[in-house]
Design an enzyme around this catalytic site. Structure first.
Site, PDB file in Angstrom:
ATOM      1  N   LYS A 283       0.826  -1.141   0.078  1.00 21.86           N
ATOM      2  CA  LYS A 283      -0.122  -0.034   0.056  1.00 21.86           C
ATOM      3  C   LYS A 283       0.985   1.232  -0.149  1.00 21.86           C
ATOM      4  O   LYS A 283       2.063   1.508   0.534  1.00 21.86           O
ATOM      5  CB  LYS A 283      -0.844   0.093   1.123  1.00 21.86           C
ATOM      6  CG  LYS A 283      -1.853  -0.888   1.432  1.00 21.86           C
ATOM      7  CD  LYS A 283      -2.876  -0.762   2.413  1.00 21.86           C
ATOM      8  CE  LYS A 283      -4.001  -1.789   2.476  1.00 21.86           C
ATOM      9  NZ  LYS A 283      -5.007  -1.433   1.249  1.00 21.86           N
ATOM     10  N   ARG A 357     -10.386 -11.214   1.562  1.00 23.64           N
ATOM     11  CA  ARG A 357     -11.201 -12.440   0.931  1.00 23.64           C
ATOM     12  C   ARG A 357     -10.877 -13.753   1.129  1.00 23.64           C
ATOM     13  O   ARG A 357     -11.402 -14.849   1.076  1.00 23.64           O
ATOM     14  CB  ARG A 357     -11.882 -11.803  -0.518  1.00 23.64           C
ATOM     15  CG  ARG A 357     -10.683 -11.740  -1.362  1.00 23.64           C
ATOM     16  CD  ARG A 357     -10.876 -11.186  -2.753  1.00 23.64           C
ATOM     17  NE  ARG A 357     -11.193  -9.591  -2.636  1.00 23.64           N
ATOM     18  CZ  ARG A 357     -11.400  -8.709  -3.384  1.00 23.64           C
ATOM     19  NH1 ARG A 357     -11.502  -9.027  -4.698  1.00 23.64           N
ATOM     20  NH2 ARG A 357     -11.335  -7.468  -3.108  1.00 23.64           N
TER      21      ARG A 357
HETATM   22  N1  BES Z   1      -8.335  -3.831   4.016  1.00 20.69           N
HETATM   23  C1  BES Z   1      -8.476  -3.205   2.716  1.00 20.69           C
HETATM   24  C2  BES Z   1      -9.692  -2.310   2.357  1.00 20.69           C
HETATM   25  C3  BES Z   1      -9.813  -1.022   3.030  1.00 20.69           C
HETATM   26  C4  BES Z   1      -8.990  -0.031   2.489  1.00 20.69           C
HETATM   27  C5  BES Z   1     -10.782  -0.733   4.171  1.00 20.69           C
HETATM   28  C6  BES Z   1      -9.276   1.328   3.212  1.00 20.69           C
HETATM   29  C7  BES Z   1     -10.813   0.322   4.633  1.00 20.69           C
HETATM   30  C8  BES Z   1     -10.010   1.450   4.118  1.00 20.69           C
HETATM   31  C9  BES Z   1      -8.416  -4.541   2.075  1.00 20.69           C
HETATM   32  O1  BES Z   1      -7.596  -5.627   2.200  1.00 20.69           O
HETATM   33  C10 BES Z   1      -7.727  -3.924   0.567  1.00 20.69           C
HETATM   34  O2  BES Z   1      -6.675  -3.634   0.364  1.00 20.69           O
HETATM   35  N2  BES Z   1      -8.548  -3.896  -0.604  1.00 20.69           N
HETATM   36  C11 BES Z   1      -8.078  -3.619  -1.774  1.00 20.69           C
HETATM   37  C12 BES Z   1      -8.682  -4.659  -2.770  1.00 20.69           C
HETATM   38  C13 BES Z   1      -8.227  -4.484  -4.247  1.00 20.69           C
HETATM   39  C14 BES Z   1      -6.771  -4.559  -4.192  1.00 20.69           C
HETATM   40  C15 BES Z   1      -8.860  -5.124  -5.287  1.00 20.69           C
HETATM   41  C16 BES Z   1      -8.725  -2.255  -1.969  1.00 20.69           C
HETATM   42  O3  BES Z   1      -9.883  -1.717  -1.497  1.00 20.69           O
HETATM   43  O4  BES Z   1      -7.891  -1.331  -2.667  1.00 20.69           O
HETATM   44 MN    MN Z   2      -5.596  -5.254   1.581  1.00 18.69          MN
END
Ligand code: BES
Ligand code: MN
Ligand code: ZN
Length: 500
Positions: A283, A357
């Protein structure tokens, strides 16, 4: 905070602070009019002066009123008479809680729940006041060397005014529920606010053991990585392989008194990702600290279990929290890796940051062993959910419309709402992979829906709903931290079910 009831006429009540509702256009309820008379018209003259206009959420304190036994009257503006809605009352309760918290008194008596609200009965009004008080008096200072502390004198007891025996019994029941829900919310917020270096999967496991100790109706089991491996949880374990912290699969089972052994349980599955760095699909650094909140779904399962045990609801409830970190490491998942889930389905991991997931799918397969009545998973699953719905409502998807309706209703009843998104096969097609049964991402469009479509492939054998709480689990403006949502919705859902 100690919650009790108090019966008697308002002017006779002995207290440091009496909380009452007043309305716009100087309208007083008959009861408050009687109180006003006893004080020689203090309340009506205050309204006349314009210092307080009864506007919804406004507050004013009258000191040492004459003619009555209360040392203060705290006036809470309730807007126009007979026009207060549930939403407004919750806001009014918050304003009242804030004003009470600021007073240097040991106890207060509240008659605020006498306010007529069309879509909120007396019990729910009492519960809303307790919840508001819990939320307002919350502070997270356990990791500061000097505690915020505040004043020496803080209200320790809040008595709800009742008019008669039957009302006071009704209020007593509402107090039991309200206090249980409020402390469930607090537990959820505490676990959620803890940083990733303290709140690890092992820490969550120890907290589940603690819950078992304090509540004999809860039985906790913890699976370690070797046990998960034997069950074939290749998807969940692929995420934790990139972390030094071992993953845990936490199960808490609650059975209320008199609930038959063969009663199919409601199963809650909460994402317990104690820190989400994204893995090799790292990230960006801005706000990455907020990914300590990626276990809020799991924390809401803890809070709901505790609340249900304290309410002693006559239900069978199972809480499952798959817990792991998602970190970059030499042994971490790599984009393109293919893993085999417990269900036997294979997954091509195109983005290691779509890890929620990956841990949930194995927990959802594991849930089958409880022969569930319904399964609800709760997860901070997609940033896309924040784009779609903001911070006001959770995303809700499921394979059973009556279950979805039940959750939407519980959200309305509790003021902790969800909004349904479509779970159509057109979206599922976005998960196609040329190399495996599915990919773990579905392209740029409809990220919340494709994430749910992924989970739906593991929940075909039971009735299931999914709550995406990425937008509602914490307040991102830096001060308030975890919200404790959706504990109010989930507990309301279970209360509604227990009543059937
Ligand atoms: N935990 C995150 C989702 C999230 C992001 C929750 C920001 C709250 C605030 C999740 O694991 C994630 O990183 N999801 C990705 C999915 C994508 C790679 C398809 C996302 O939402 O960017
Ligand atoms: Mn994630
Ligand atoms: Zn995540």
């Amino acid at each position: 905070m100690q919650y009790t009831t108090k019966t008697g006429s308002l002017s006779k009540i002995i207290t440091a602070c009496l909380v009452i509702g007043v309305h716009e256009k100087r309208k007083l309820t008959p009861e408050v009019a009687t109180l006003d008379k006893a004080t020689g018209g203090l309340i009506s003259s205050l309204l006349k002066s314009g210092d307080m206009d009864g506007k919804s959420g406004s507050t004013t304190t009258i000191h040492h009123p004459t003619g009555i036994n209360a040392k203060r009257i705290l006036l809470i503006g309730c807007g126009e008479m007979n026009k207060c809605t549930a939403k407004q009352f919750r806001k009014i309760a918050m304003a009242s809680a804030k004003a009470i918290k600021a007073l240097p008194v040991n106890e207060v008596v509240s008659a605020l729940s006498a306010t007529e609200v069309d879509d909120l009965d007396l019990s729910s009004r009492v519960k809303a006041e307790i919840e508001a008080y819990g939320i307002n008096s919350y502070s997270f200072d356990q990791l500061k060397s000097t505690k915020s502390g505040g004043r020496k004198k803080q209200p320790r007891s809040l008595a709800f005014h009742s008019h008669n025996r039957s009302e006071s019994n009704q209020i007593a029941d509402a107090i039991k529920q309200g206090a249980a829900i409020s402390s469930g919310i607090t537990l959820t917020r505490d676990l959620s606010n803890l940083p990733g270096n303290i709140c690890t999967p092992s820490y969550l496991a120890s907290q589940a053991k603690k819950l078992e100790k304090s509540h004999p109706a809860i039985k906790t089991t913890i699976l370690n990585e070797a046990q998960m491996k034997r069950l074939g949880m290749g998807s969940l374990l692929s995420v934790s392989r990139g972390s030094r912290q071992p993953a845990k699969l936490i199960t808490m089972e609650y059975r209320g008194k008199g609930v038959k052994a063969n009663t199919p349980p409601v199963v809650l599955v909460g994402k317990g990702l104690t820190f989400d760095a994204g893995g090799i699909s790292l990230k960006p650094s801005a706000k990455m600290d907020e990914m300590k909140y990626d276990m809020c779904g799991g924390a809401s399962v803890f809070g709901t279990m505790q609340a249900v045990a304290e309410m002693e609801l006559p239900i069978h409830l199972v809480g499952i929290v798959p817990s792991s970190e998602n970190m970059p490491d030499g042994d971490a998942n790599k984009p393109g890796d293919i893993v085999t889930s417990m269900s036997g389905q294979t997954i091509e991991i195109l983005n290691t940051d779509a890890e929620g997931r990956l841990i949930l799918c194995d927990a959802l397969t594991y849930a089958k062993k409880f022969k569930p009545e319904v399964v609800i998973d709760i997860a901070t699953l997609t940033g896309a959910c924040i784009v779609a719905l903001g911070n006001h409502t959770a995303g809700l998807l499921g394979n059973d419309d009556p279950l979805v309706e039940e959750l939407l209703d519980a959200g309305k009843d509790s003021g902790d709402r969800a909004w349904q998104l479509p779970l159509w096969e057109e979206y599922d097609e976005q998960l196609k992979s040329p190399y495996a049964d599915m990919a773990n991402i579905g392209g740029p469009g409809a990220g919340t829906i494709t994430a749910a479509c992924f989970l739906a492939r593991y929940t075909k054998e039971y009735r299931w709903a999914h709550l995406d709480i990425a937008g509602t689990a914490w307040n991102s403006n830096g001060i308030e931290g975890a919200s404790g949502r959706p504990v109010p919705m989930l507990t309301q859902f279970l209360i509604n079910r227990a009543g059937k």
